[in-house]
Design a protein around this motif. Structure first.
Motif: not given
Length: 292
Positions: A101-110, A112-116, A176-179, A196-201
């Protein structure tokens, strides 16, 4: 396969995913004005925050999905229910829905918008349908085996997804992972080719980014804990239907709905064109890194 076709199941999930997205965004927007304390964060385990939003969406999906698709052919499994059912129960139906139901809980709390939201269907240990709902960007990202991968907004206009197939090995971009990072993963990344590397939640959004041709590959190295079935199942279908691949470092496929739903080891997801080369390079790198 089932009484209802895979395309029809997508049609059934679509309004459910949008409503679940609205629930998450309601919590997200309220937290913006009232603070994250309104989310009543608890700690189930180290580095695994659970929010009221997570539980609200979980409760909604636990009711809405069986109501839409029934329980005759399908079993429904989430992080919240895994410890309440036996392996025999999980194997009792032809298909198993794996829901996050919420993949990327830390990004939800931070914020960042990177949750799904992930909704994936597994048959005989392999995923055959996947939905990754991206609430902040209002994207319903979906695929089923043999049907291609697509993304669509509220207007319902589906745009096909295709992995990038033009960059050289040295030019590949890494997501890669942000957290969720550790010393061994950092050491591995330094030994791998990328421009290059891009970090997402969210893990689902990482794999969707590969499917959208924005990035080229992902390295997931487990530590004391590991990603679970509901993290990988839905996004794997989207990735592979967009032309990509996802395997363990040795090339073995991920098998779902086993007694242990954790996926320990190194998982590589890529745009497909250099997948075998990336696996070989990662295997050599891990032999050098060892347990450091």
């Amino acid at each position: 396969m089932f009484k209802q076709s895979l395309p029809h199941l997508i049609d059934l999930i679509r309004p459910i995913a949008w409503h679940a997205s609205d629930i998450l965004m309601d919590f997200y927007n309220r937290a913006a004005s009232q603070g994250n304390s309104t989310l009543k964060t608890t700690e189930k385990a180290l580095d695994d925050p659970v929010t009221a939003a997570d539980l609200a969406v979980s409760d909604y999906l636990a009711q809405a999905l069986p109501e839409a698709m029934g329980t005759e052919e399908f079993f429904y499994l989430t992080e919240e229910t895994i410890n309440t059912v036996t392996y025999t129960e999980r194997q009792s139906k032809p298909g198993t829905w794996l829901v996050d139901p919420l993949d990327g809980t830390k990004d939800f709390l931070l914020r960042t918008g990177d949750f799904a939201i992930h909704i994936g269907l597994v048959v005989a240990g392999r995923p055959v349908l996947g939905v990754v709902q991206w609430p902040v960007h209002e994207q319903f990202i979906w695929a089923y085996t043999g049907g291609g991968a697509f993304t669509e907004g509220r207007d319902g206009v589906a745009q096909p997804l295709h992995c990038n197939r033009t960059r050289s090995l040295a030019e590949l971009s890494l997501v890669g992972s942000r957290t969720h990072r550790n010393r061994r993963l950092e050491a591995l990344v330094q030994k791998m080719p990328y421009g290059a590397e891009q970090q997402m939640g969210s893990l689902g959004l990482k794999l969707a980014a590969i499917a959208r041709a924005e990035v080229d590959y992902y390295l997931g190295l487990s530590g004391k804990s590991a990603p679970k079935d509901w993290d990988f199942a839905a996004p794997e279908v989207i990735l592979t239907e967009a032309g990509g691949q996802m395997t363990f470092m040795n090339g073995d496929p991920l098998v779902y709905n086993k007694p242990d739903v954790s996926h320990f080891g190194l998982v590589i997801a890529s745009n497909g064109i250099y997948h075998e080369a990336l696996c070989r390079l990662a295997e050599a790198a891990m032999a050098q890194i060892g347990d450091e």
